[in-house]
Design an enzyme around this catalytic site. Structure first.
Site: not given
Ligand code: GLC
Length: 721
Positions: A242
């Site tokens: 993430d």
């Molecule tokens: C965020 C989210 C994830 C998302 C990523 C990119 O923090 O937790 O679900 O796809 O960052 O935006």
């Protein structure tokens, strides 16, 4: 066809290290904007070898990209689909696949390679801020919905990315909190949905979660990402972090987290060094072997060589938004859940309707954060009712329009820009009409419709307070005043719930005659609500998550962890007993149970037959539409296990089926096969199926069991993970 091993043999060390780390959040600070403005991340290209960068973009309710671009007269609107919890409320695999296909087409035609969806964490607690974005409290329903969605997306030759792997069931301190959970609860509840999705749909990628899992960051957890995901489940794609997750890029690569996103963590965390620098140093110092690095590079390239960017696909920037709007509408209609109907729905199209609630105008299409979308429009409820030709009380509508306009111009209630770019609308009081005004409205209208709205999003959890899990005083007063006056005048009252996760219902549901849960249905929300109210279409959704009578009934009592004001640890003490697994086993009555939903017609269940057949149980039964309107029935197959050495919930969902549209008197025969392994419990190192009498319980909900039959296992069975 690009030969991965050939590329690998040509890549320099520096190029390999760039392939396992993103280019940095596009558009953030000094980072160049992506060629597709507004996406979440990009991989590094390798121009020397003709390798393009691949593009990754959110999200579960639709592609999230900027709808307009500097110096570009074109627009890049997407389709805003219903949120995941509403999609799961359809219990319709074919529909999820259709939504995935439509979304996948927009991903491909706007030049994106991987959609960062589905989000599929279990609803451990109704206050999790992202539950709108997740499917269910049950792993089978979550996994089946995710698998169908992934199949749809990837049928368009782009990648999907089930997330967040795993046990990321809260937003509070999500990047650091240590989730302490038993292996049994992991295997049976928190990993099970991902296992189904990986085995059934072979996602190109998986996103590891922010949180720690039993002491180790998910993105650095080799047991999770290599032993379970790859060695046991046979996952063949690549794992990405993430965004800015974890603390050690070298440990991430060693654990089997192949790609570190978005890159340049030191831009948001001055205490961190650039990931590329850290990895380079580790290789040079022998702390990271080049074999491990090569494995990560190979995992990434094996996937990306099939991506549109690597294939130099000429995307059009003109996906079929008209066609996708129809799919979003259909999915929303099937995901709405009729909770109460005392002879009030569907309403007569000629009825004069007083529509209350600011949500009729400030209708919520979805949640906030990375799960947001930018559609061409969102049709709000009042607008859709007018378009449908319904006789809304225009004087009342005008007072709502003026009230909202006036309040949104004041300092206290004007929309506020969130650091992530979206607008936050401070909650308005709903109680601004006098008793006299409501009395007059009750005299001159035939029906009252009241919209109750809630919004939540990434980064924050909800609270068990008035105005969030509970109605605010002004909302309760509004409902009470309207119910009193309209009932006195012999008129009825319907509530539309435009929410993304459960609220308290007991304190007010007896005041009203009908309750329709329209969740957050994306850009078509208003039209879906209007058409369901009038019976243009029939509701056919059922709850994928329990509505508890009160927050104090919820088993995950220690959410979101300890210490309360700033949790660093959350212990899943309830273990496997979440949702209906808890309420049914310990006799706690919910407001509305898992699997519950009313229709405008009635269905009869009959002819249940159950038989053991080698490695599975064969279950057959029939469903007949015995009502006056057509509809689709969602039948659920629960299994109650014999008392044995291993404690078990009262029952567990082991299969489900949605009929085709059944007209009155139509009948559908259903045949379901459940592998015996799916009935087993995880006990220490393996799955155990104890001997004894098993009860198959076919229900219209987890509590409305219509048919029962038993079968006997004469000896215990054990299955390796
Ligand atoms: C965020 C989210 C994830 C998302 C990523 C990119 O923090 O937790 O679900 O796809 O960052 O935006």
């Amino acid at each position: 066809m690009i030969n991965v091993d050939e590329i690998l043999s040509k890549l320099t060390l520096e190029e390999k290290i760039k392939i396992v780390v993103g280019v940095g959040m596009p558009g953030l600070l000094s980072n160049p904007q992506s060629r597709v403005a507004g996406v979440a991340g990009e991989t590094h290209p390798v121009p020397r070898l003709g390798l393009q960068s691949a593009i990754l973009a959110d999200g579960p309710a639709g592609l999230r990209i900027n709808p307009v671009r500097e110096n570009d007269k074109n627009t890049y609107y997407v389709t805003a689909f219903p949120v995941a919890v509403m999609l799961a409320s359809t219990w319709n695999r074919e529909l999820l696949e259709e939504v995935g296909k439509a979304m996948g087409e927009e991903v491909r035609e706007y030049g994106v390679d991987i959609l960062l969806a589905p989000a599929m964490n279990i609803h451990r607690n109704p206050l999790c801020g992202r539950n709108f974005e997740y499917y269910s409290e049950d792993p089978l329903l979550s996994g089946e919905m995710a698998a169908a969605f992934v199949k749809g997306v990837q049928s368009q030759r782009v990648g999907a990315c089930p997330k967040h792997f795993a046990a990321n069931n809260q937003e509070t301190n999500r990047m650091s909190v240590d989730t302490i959970v038993s292996e049994r609860a992991l295997r049976e509840i928190y990993l099970r949905g991902f296992e189904i999705a990986v085995k059934k749909s072979k996602p190109w990628t998986i996103m590891s979660a922010y949180n720690k899992l039993n002491g180790t960051y998910c993105s650095q957890n080799r047991w999770l990402l290599t032993k379970v995901l790859r060695e046991e489940w046979g996952f063949e794609g690549f794992v990405m972090t993430d965004w800015y997750a974890g603390i050690d890029p070298v440990e991430q690569l060693k654990a089997g987290n192949d790609l570190i996103m978005p890159g340049k963590v030191n831009q948001v965390n001055p205490f961190r060094k650039d990931e590329i620098g850290e990895i380079t140093e580790a290789v040079k110092e022998g702390k990271l072997s080049e074999e491990v690095l090569n494995e990560c590079v190979r995992n990434i390239l094996k996937v990306l060589v099939n991506s549109p960017s690597f294939q130099n696909y000429k995307y059009s920037n003109t996906p079929d938004l008209e066609a996708h709007a129809k799919i979003a509408y259909k999915a929303g209609v099937e995901g709405a859940v009729l909770l109460k109907n005392e002879k009030v729905l569907p309403i007569d199209k000629g009825a004069k309707i007083a529509v209350f609630g600011t949500g009729q105008i400030e209708t919520i299409k979805g949640g906030t954060g990375s799960g947001d979308t930018h559609p061409r429009y969102t049709i709000f409820i009042l607008e859709a009712m007018r378009k449908l030709g319904l006789k809304v009380d225009e004087e009342l509508a005008a007072s709502y329009e003026n009230y909202i306009k006036r309040m949104r111009e004041t300092e206290d209630y004007k929309p506020v820009q969130h650091p992530w770019g979206f607008l936050v609308y401070p909650k308005l009081s709903e109680d601004f009409l006098s008793e006299q005004e409501i009395k007059k409205l009750a005299q001159r209208n035939d029906l009252a419709v009241i919209v109750i709205s809630r919004i939540s999003g990434e980064g924050d959890d909800r609270k068990a307070v008035k105005g969030d899990f509970y109605l605010s005083d002004d909302e309760l007063k509004l409902i009470q005043k309207i119910a009193e006056e309209f009932h006195k005048a012999g008129k009825k009252v319907v509530v539309l719930l435009n929410i993304g996760s459960p609220i308290e219902m007991i304190s007010w549901r007896d005041f009203v005659d009908g309750i329709l849960l329209i969740w957050q249905a994306g850009q078509e929300t208003g039209r879906i609500a209007a058409d369901l109210l009038t019976g243009e279409v029939n509701p056919s959704g059922k709850l994928p998550t329990t509505f508890p009578k009160d927050y104090s009934d919820v088993p995950s009592w220690n959410f979101p962890g300890e210490p309360k004001d700033n949790p660093d640890t959350v212990i899943y003490e309830e273990d496997i007993y979440i949702g209906y697994r808890y309420y049914d086993t310990f006799g706690v009555e919910p407001a509305y149970e898992f699997g519950y939903g009313l229709f405008y017609t009635k269905f009869q269940y009959s002819d249940l037959k159950v038989s053991l057949d080698g490695e599975s149980v064969k279950i057959s039964y029939s469903i007949t539409n015995i009502g006056e309107r057509s509809g689709k029935e969602i039948s659920q197959v629960y299994v109650k296990s014999p008392k044995g050495k291993i404690g078990k919930p009262l029952q567990e969902l082991k299969a489900f089926h949605k009929t085709k549209l059944l007209n009155p008197q139509d009948r559908e025969e259903i045949l379901i096969e459940v592998p015996l392994r799916d009935l087993a419990s995880f006990d220490k190192e393996e799955w155990v199926l104890e001997k004894g009498e098993y009860e198959v319980r076919v229900g219209a909900s987890s509590k409305d069991i219509r048919l029962k039959a038993t079968f006997v296992l004469n000896k215990e069975r054990r299955f390796l993970p």
